[in-house]
Design a protein around this motif. Structure first.
Motif, PDB file in Angstrom:
ATOM      1  N   ARG A  81       0.795  -1.247   0.073  1.00 23.52           N
ATOM      2  CA  ARG A  81      -0.026   0.081   0.198  1.00 23.52           C
ATOM      3  C   ARG A  81       0.820   1.246  -0.048  1.00 23.52           C
ATOM      4  NH1 ARG A  81      -5.125  -0.942   4.122  1.00 23.52           N
ATOM      5  NH2 ARG A  81      -4.918  -3.229   3.981  1.00 23.52           N
ATOM      6  N   ASN A  82       2.144   1.090   0.111  1.00 19.25           N
ATOM      7  CA  ASN A  82       3.018   2.330   0.488  1.00 19.25           C
ATOM      8  C   ASN A  82       3.074   2.892  -1.054  1.00 19.25           C
ATOM      9  OD1 ASN A  82       5.605   1.305  -1.076  1.00 19.25           O
ATOM     10  ND2 ASN A  82       5.254  -0.289   0.524  1.00 19.25           N
ATOM     11  N   ALA A  83       4.012   4.076  -0.759  1.00 18.82           N
ATOM     12  CA  ALA A  83       4.145   5.053  -2.177  1.00 18.82           C
ATOM     13  C   ALA A  83       5.369   4.792  -2.980  1.00 18.82           C
ATOM     14  CB  ALA A  83       4.225   6.438  -1.520  1.00 18.82           C
ATOM     15  N   ILE A 273      -3.468   9.891  -1.924  1.00 13.49           N
ATOM     16  CA  ILE A 273      -4.482   9.885  -3.117  1.00 13.49           C
ATOM     17  C   ILE A 273      -3.642   9.840  -4.287  1.00 13.49           C
ATOM     18  CG2 ILE A 273      -6.428  11.346  -1.921  1.00 13.49           C
ATOM     19  CD1 ILE A 273      -4.958  13.878  -3.147  1.00 13.49           C
ATOM     20  N   VAL A 274      -4.516   9.197  -5.457  1.00  9.10           N
ATOM     21  CA  VAL A 274      -3.779   9.100  -6.538  1.00  9.10           C
ATOM     22  C   VAL A 274      -4.872   9.763  -7.852  1.00  9.10           C
ATOM     23  CG1 VAL A 274      -3.110   7.698  -8.698  1.00  9.10           C
ATOM     24  CG2 VAL A 274      -2.339   7.061  -6.443  1.00  9.10           C
ATOM     25  N   ARG A 305       4.650  11.989  -5.853  1.00  9.06           N
ATOM     26  CA  ARG A 305       5.504  11.620  -7.136  1.00  9.06           C
ATOM     27  C   ARG A 305       4.652  11.403  -8.137  1.00  9.06           C
ATOM     28  NH1 ARG A 305       6.744   5.181  -6.175  1.00  9.06           N
ATOM     29  NH2 ARG A 305       7.172   5.086  -8.481  1.00  9.06           N
ATOM     30  N   LEU A 306       5.220  11.671  -9.518  1.00  9.59           N
ATOM     31  CA  LEU A 306       4.467  11.519 -10.735  1.00  9.59           C
ATOM     32  C   LEU A 306       4.693  10.008 -11.244  1.00  9.59           C
ATOM     33  CD1 LEU A 306       2.875  13.393 -12.463  1.00  9.59           C
ATOM     34  CD2 LEU A 306       4.923  13.709 -13.850  1.00  9.59           C
ATOM     35  N   LEU A 307       3.408   9.364 -11.181  1.00 14.68           N
ATOM     36  CA  LEU A 307       3.570   8.024 -11.765  1.00 14.68           C
ATOM     37  C   LEU A 307       3.909   7.561 -13.099  1.00 14.68           C
ATOM     38  CD1 LEU A 307       0.723   6.851  -9.189  1.00 14.68           C
ATOM     39  CD2 LEU A 307       3.100   6.693  -8.799  1.00 14.68           C
ATOM     40  N   PRO A 308       4.331   6.501 -13.384  1.00 17.93           N
ATOM     41  CA  PRO A 308       4.642   6.148 -14.832  1.00 17.93           C
ATOM     42  C   PRO A 308       3.698   6.748 -15.946  1.00 17.93           C
ATOM     43  CG  PRO A 308       5.395   4.236 -13.584  1.00 17.93           C
ATOM     44  CD  PRO A 308       4.653   5.077 -12.689  1.00 17.93           C
ATOM     45  N   ASP A 309       2.548   6.694 -15.493  1.00 25.38           N
ATOM     46  CA  ASP A 309       1.237   6.890 -16.385  1.00 25.38           C
ATOM     47  C   ASP A 309       0.899   8.420 -16.123  1.00 25.38           C
ATOM     48  OD1 ASP A 309      -0.039   6.679 -14.028  1.00 25.38           O
ATOM     49  OD2 ASP A 309      -1.553   5.133 -14.708  1.00 25.38           O
ATOM     50  N   GLY A 310       1.592   9.122 -15.600  1.00 28.68           N
ATOM     51  CA  GLY A 310       1.243  10.423 -15.581  1.00 28.68           C
ATOM     52  C   GLY A 310       0.542  11.085 -14.290  1.00 28.68           C
ATOM     53  N   ARG A 311       0.056  10.074 -13.508  1.00 25.10           N
ATOM     54  CA  ARG A 311      -0.900  10.380 -12.423  1.00 25.10           C
ATOM     55  C   ARG A 311      -0.112  10.794 -11.428  1.00 25.10           C
ATOM     56  NH1 ARG A 311      -5.744   7.315 -12.363  1.00 25.10           N
ATOM     57  NH2 ARG A 311      -5.832   5.748 -14.159  1.00 25.10           N
ATOM     58  N   LEU A 313       0.673  11.029  -7.361  1.00 23.24           N
ATOM     59  CA  LEU A 313       0.593  10.212  -6.138  1.00 23.24           C
ATOM     60  C   LEU A 313       0.825  11.301  -4.862  1.00 23.24           C
ATOM     61  CD1 LEU A 313       1.630   6.816  -5.014  1.00 23.24           C
ATOM     62  CD2 LEU A 313       2.168   8.955  -3.565  1.00 23.24           C
ATOM     63  N   PHE A 314      -0.133  11.457  -4.021  1.00 24.44           N
ATOM     64  CA  PHE A 314       0.124  12.492  -2.990  1.00 24.44           C
ATOM     65  C   PHE A 314      -0.323  11.897  -1.705  1.00 24.44           C
ATOM     66  CE2 PHE A 314      -0.603  16.454  -0.805  1.00 24.44           C
ATOM     67  CZ  PHE A 314       0.356  17.418  -1.297  1.00 24.44           C
ATOM     68  N   GLY A 315       0.651  12.109  -0.808  1.00 26.67           N
ATOM     69  CA  GLY A 315       0.200  11.353   0.575  1.00 26.67           C
ATOM     70  C   GLY A 315       0.647  12.220   1.754  1.00 26.67           C
ATOM     71  N   GLY A 316       0.040  11.744   2.861  1.00 24.14           N
ATOM     72  CA  GLY A 316       0.184  12.448   3.976  1.00 24.14           C
ATOM     73  C   GLY A 316      -0.467  11.606   5.073  1.00 24.14           C
ATOM     74  N   ARG A 317      -0.549  12.179   6.340  1.00 21.39           N
ATOM     75  CA  ARG A 317      -1.337  11.550   7.659  1.00 21.39           C
ATOM     76  C   ARG A 317      -2.799  11.529   7.133  1.00 21.39           C
ATOM     77  NH1 ARG A 317       2.686   8.936   8.540  1.00 21.39           N
ATOM     78  NH2 ARG A 317       4.239   9.586  10.153  1.00 21.39           N
TER      79      ARG A 317
END
Ligand SMILES: Cc1cc2nc3c(=O)[nH]c(=O)nc-3n(C[C@H](O)[C@H](O)[C@H](O)COP(=O)(O)OP(=O)(O)OC[C@H]3O[C@@H](n4cnc5c(N)ncnc54)[C@H](O)[C@@H]3O)c2cc1C
Length: 443
Positions: A81-83, A273-274, A305-311, A313-317
């Motif tokens: 589940r991690n980033a 979130i992605v 981070r920007l994922l390989p397909d251009g989405r 990913l944004f994370g936090g608590r």
């Protein structure tokens, strides 16, 4: 959602979380055993990175007969589940903190241990046909406000003794890479890379199975007793006896799994979130490339981070209690933080996100994990404070060595047990107060 401080154990047969990784990854996991063996030399609780690395080492190097139990499907916890930020380090202490506490030699030895963790990660990459889908370009630790620059610069100066390849990026240099009003300076760590956590997990699981490890799914440990030196674990699939148990359930560890570890970590929800794939204009507007991993200097950090397909990913608590984990307010909160970081993505923050999920990380009272034996015949590794993708690879190996009676390197992770939280039943009250303070400070 399962809550380690509320539920007695994770319910069996729960599906994987609906994450971007699960939806976009095809990989081969080894077949799990249908029947729970009655005995094993060593039983491992938890089939994430820690448990599987320990099992792999025990089977391959020490020829032990190992059974790994997971409450659900293999890798149901954080390990899928991690980033996917592979970074040197674990816990919340940097080299400067270690240098102050234990001197330069120990801090350098810790750096060496982090390098060994990277080496194991590369070994797992070599065993993965998709090469873990690595995105190499390094990690940017960004000062999110002008007053964070000085502290970050001081960190950078200390870092030079330990990671001389790190580079300082001033405001102009970081703005050329990340077009955000919350990017004022940065440290660039070139060794770090982004990976696909599901592929990493599958790579370690396949190696463990090939080494002879028995993997058992949907077998939550529900009770645990002892008869002489025999440890008896009662699971949803029956009972298994052994003399050595490794607890590798980390942030998912039920509060009362074993008295020797009760109250020694705080399970904390980390959420991600992605977005939908960004348009070319949106990508140009934010600057971030698919090679960059970014984290800020807040106490409650945001990372992206920007994922390989251009989405994106944004994370936090996330929420504090498991029952609140799926409340839309937490995805909204991350979207607002994303909009603050990239005002150019304002339009995006009005749209529903494609993926939102959370997982339990384990936080140690004094901010760093321990690999130790809390009582005879029981071994554990916990308290990574949300930084475990790289370190778990070596932690699992050390855990196996400890269980086999080998002497571990003289590093703080291996020399003491996890300290108990004062008034453990009030851990969440403390967490709530900490969150309020951190949010107020970052205003
Ligand atoms: C959203 C999110 C983002 C993250 N991003 C990063 C990152 O980018 N970089 C980084 O370094 N770290 C990150 N982490 C942390 C990292 O994922 C963890 O530190 C690491 O995966 C821990 O692995 P583990 O094997 O110790 O535990 P886990 O992978 O959590 O495995 C524990 C397992 O124990 C099982 N279990 C629990 N109780 C029982 C029981 N009673 N019986 C049987 N089985 C049981 C669970 O089912 C679970 O599968 C992130 C975590 C989250 C949640």
């Amino acid at each position: 959602m399962y809550d380690p401080l509320v539920d007695s154990f994770p319910r069996a047969a729960q599906p994987h979380v609906r994450s971007y990784w699960q939806a976009h990854t095809q990989t081969k996991l080894p077949t799990a055993a249908n029947v729970l063996p009655e005995h094993a030399d060593i039983v491992v609780i938890g089939a994430g990175y820690t448990g599987l690395n320990a099992a792999l080492e025990l089977a391959q190097r020490f020829q032990q007969q190992v059974v790994v139990l997971d409450a659900n499907q293999l890798g149901w916890g954080c390990s899928t589940r991690n980033a996917g930020f592979a970074m040197p380090g674990t816990g919340r202490l940097g080299y400067g903190d270690w240098q102050k506490r234990c001197g330069t030699d120990v801090a350098k030895a810790i750096q060496g241990e982090y390098q060994r963790a990277f080496e194991r990660l590369e070994q797992h990459l070599a065993h993965c046909p998709e090469q873990l889908q690595v995105q190499r370009g390094g990690y940017l630790k960004i000062a999110h406000e002008p007053k964070a620059i000085e502290g970050l610069k001081a960190t950078y100066q200390v870092l030079q003794q330990f990671e001389p390849k790190t580079r300082w990026l001033d405001a102009e240099a970081i703005q050329a890479r990340v077009h955000s009003p919350q990017a004022h300076a940065a440290i660039h760590y070139p060794q770090s890379f982004g990976l696909n956590p599901v592929l990493l997990h599958a790579s370690v699981a396949r190696q463990a199975a090939a080494a002879g490890v028995t993997l058992v799914e949907n077998a939550p440990v529900q009770n645990w007793d002892m008869v002489g030196e025999q440890q008896r674990l009662h699971t949803a699939k029956g009972r298994i006896c052994t003399t050595k148990v490794i607890i590798a359930s980390n942030g998912y560890t039920p509060n009362h799994l074993h008295s020797s570890i009760h109250g020694r970590t705080l399970p904390v929800l980390s959420s991600v979130i992605v977005t939908r794939p960004l348009t070319r204009d949106e990508r140009q507007a934010i600057g971030v490339s698919t090679q960059d991993l970014v984290m800020d200097t807040r106490t409650l950090k945001y990372y992206y981070r920007l994922l390989p397909d251009g989405r994106l990913l944004f994370g936090g608590r996330g929420a504090i209690r498991g029952k609140d984990a799926h409340h839309p307010r937490y995805a909204r909160h991350l979207l607002e933080a994303l909009r603050g970081t990239f005002p150019a993505l304002r339009r995006l923050s009005q749209e529903p996100v494609d993926y939102y999920w959370s997982g339990w990380v384990s936080v140690a009272l004094d901010n760093y994990p321990r690999i130790y034996s809390p009582t005879a015949g029981v071994y554990t590794s916990m308290g990574y404070c949300g930084a475990g993708v790289t370190f778990t690879q070596i932690a699992g190996q050390r855990l196996a060595e400890l269980a086999m009676g080998e002497k571990l390197p003289e590093l703080p992770f291996y020399q003491s047990g996890l300290p108990k939280f004062p008034l453990p039943h009030l851990r969440r009250v403390g967490q709530w107060a900490f969150y309020q303070l951190a949010r107020w400070r970052s205003l």
